[in-house]
Design an enzyme around this catalytic site. Sequence first.
Site, short mmCIF file in Angstrom:
data_model
loop_
_atom_site.label_atom_id
_atom_site.label_comp_id
_atom_site.label_asym_id
_atom_site.label_seq_id
_atom_site.Cartn_x
_atom_site.Cartn_y
_atom_site.Cartn_z
N ARG A 89 0.91 -1.09 -0.10
CA ARG A 89 0.01 0.05 0.01
C ARG A 89 0.87 1.27 -0.01
O ARG A 89 0.62 2.36 -0.73
CB ARG A 89 -0.99 0.06 1.41
CG ARG A 89 -2.16 0.99 1.17
CD ARG A 89 -3.14 0.88 2.26
NE ARG A 89 -2.36 1.05 3.42
CZ ARG A 89 -3.12 0.68 4.65
NH1 ARG A 89 -4.51 0.28 4.53
NH2 ARG A 89 -2.72 1.05 5.95
N LYS B 222 -2.62 6.35 1.43
CA LYS B 222 -2.54 6.93 2.66
C LYS B 222 -1.41 8.33 2.69
O LYS B 222 -0.37 8.17 3.18
CB LYS B 222 -1.81 5.98 3.62
CG LYS B 222 -2.48 6.10 5.13
CD LYS B 222 -2.06 4.43 5.58
CE LYS B 222 -2.48 4.88 7.05
NZ LYS B 222 -3.41 5.27 7.77
N GLU C 268 -16.06 6.10 4.62
CA GLU C 268 -15.42 5.61 5.92
C GLU C 268 -15.37 6.70 6.75
O GLU C 268 -15.71 7.88 6.60
CB GLU C 268 -13.95 5.11 5.37
CG GLU C 268 -13.18 6.13 4.45
CD GLU C 268 -11.86 5.55 4.30
OE1 GLU C 268 -10.99 4.74 5.27
OE2 GLU C 268 -11.13 6.22 3.39
N1 PLP Z 1 -9.12 4.67 6.56
C1 PLP Z 1 -8.16 5.33 7.08
C2 PLP Z 1 -8.85 6.83 6.44
C3 PLP Z 1 -7.22 5.26 7.77
O1 PLP Z 1 -6.37 5.98 8.22
C4 PLP Z 1 -6.81 3.71 8.20
C5 PLP Z 1 -5.68 3.50 9.09
O2 PLP Z 1 -4.78 3.02 8.66
C6 PLP Z 1 -8.11 2.70 7.93
C7 PLP Z 1 -8.98 3.27 7.08
C8 PLP Z 1 -7.65 1.32 8.29
O3 PLP Z 1 -6.52 0.87 7.53
P1 PLP Z 1 -5.51 -0.67 8.28
O4 PLP Z 1 -6.96 -1.45 8.67
O5 PLP Z 1 -4.85 -1.08 6.82
O6 PLP Z 1 -5.21 0.04 9.27
C1 COI Z 2 -3.73 3.54 11.72
O1 COI Z 2 -4.79 2.89 11.76
O2 COI Z 2 -2.79 2.77 11.49
C2 COI Z 2 -3.98 4.73 11.18
O3 COI Z 2 -3.19 5.27 10.58
C3 COI Z 2 -5.21 5.60 11.50
C4 COI Z 2 -4.72 6.66 12.11
C5 COI Z 2 -5.95 7.63 12.44
C6 COI Z 2 -4.03 6.54 13.55
#
Ligand code: PLP
Ligand code: COI
Length: 336
Positions: free
Chosen positions: A82, A184, A220
């Site tokens: 990612r 991200k 989201e």
């Molecule tokens: N959506 C957003 C905007 C995020 O910042 C995060 C955090 O990483 C997620 C979703 C969840 O992603 P993940 O499950 O890969 O941590």
């Molecule tokens: C994560 O879950 O890793 C994120 O980056 C989300 C952030 C809001 C801390």
Amino acid sequence: MEKKNIDWSSLGFGYVKTDLRYVSNYKDGAWDDGCLTEDATVTISECACVLQYAQTCFEGLKAYTTEDGHIVCFRPDLNAQRMANSARRLKMPAFPEDRFVQAVVETVRANAQWVPPFGSGATMYVRPYMFGSDAIIGVKPATEYQFRVFVTPVGPYFKGGVKPLTVRISDLDRAAPKGTGHVKAGLNYAMSLYNIVDAHEQGYDENVYVDSATRTHIEETGGANIIFVSGNTLVTPKSDTILPSITRRSLLQVAKDYLGMEVEERPVALSEIGEFTECGLCGTAAVISPVGTIVDHGKEIHYAGMGPTIQKLYDTLTGIQMGRLPAPEGWITVIA
Ligand code: PLP
Ligand code: COI
């Protein structure tokens, strides 16, 4: 190995400076060998592209102490992938994916004393990130970059632990069609700060974003994807403008293969969210945080909070992450 003397159970989601972090620099078209350093500061030009034009992206994953005392992390290869996608979208050179995983492993291992013990309620948050570091004044990508990984022990992301969240349907947007919502990028978070401060001031825990083109579908929240439960079915929004959460993708598989549930990844209309019985926010930081109420401009939609299905999903996912349950092939990387 002795753990640090910390009251792990009282940790919130904050930064604690640990011993070592990983740094690699990109210059003249190549990444250097990289190394661990004690220096927790970054020194860059006042005109660095990251400071002027926000050329930066990041990742988040966690390391855990298992019941039998190992240190592991969860699907770092997907974070590597990612981050490479994020980098390409921001015209940055991708950090090689195998080196990303190696850097995560090395940084966690070097700070093993800071990985919270099994059962403490805390975990180690791992933050890889990169940014354009040389002086850029015309709008164009940097030519030099820095990739870093630091780690910090953390407790629950939302204050109040497992108390069901109250979230609101947001009037502001986080992502445009064909924008950067699916990567991200730091800029996605910079523009959410106004809205999250406002949400907190109004008594909400988070903002639920809807699609900015039609404002009819759920996307989201600012820092997590959304899951809904209806009977034996797990439903989660499908959209090109949300972050492809690794937690959400894992939960879809857990629901199907461990819990025998049906799963649906599809557009979720704002008009149908009253039909679901349970709702949760999922992500690395959020894990699965149960939602009690979604407020849509005065209209309240109530959910079971930590209902039976969200509880089962939570127990199974964290069971896999912390070594209590067998993991699908390739999900767990053993660090120590
Ligand atoms: N959506 C957003 C905007 C995020 O910042 C995060 C955090 O990483 C997620 C979703 C969840 O992603 P993940 O499950 O890969 O941590
Ligand atoms: C994560 O879950 O890793 C994120 O980056 C989300 C952030 C809001 C801390």
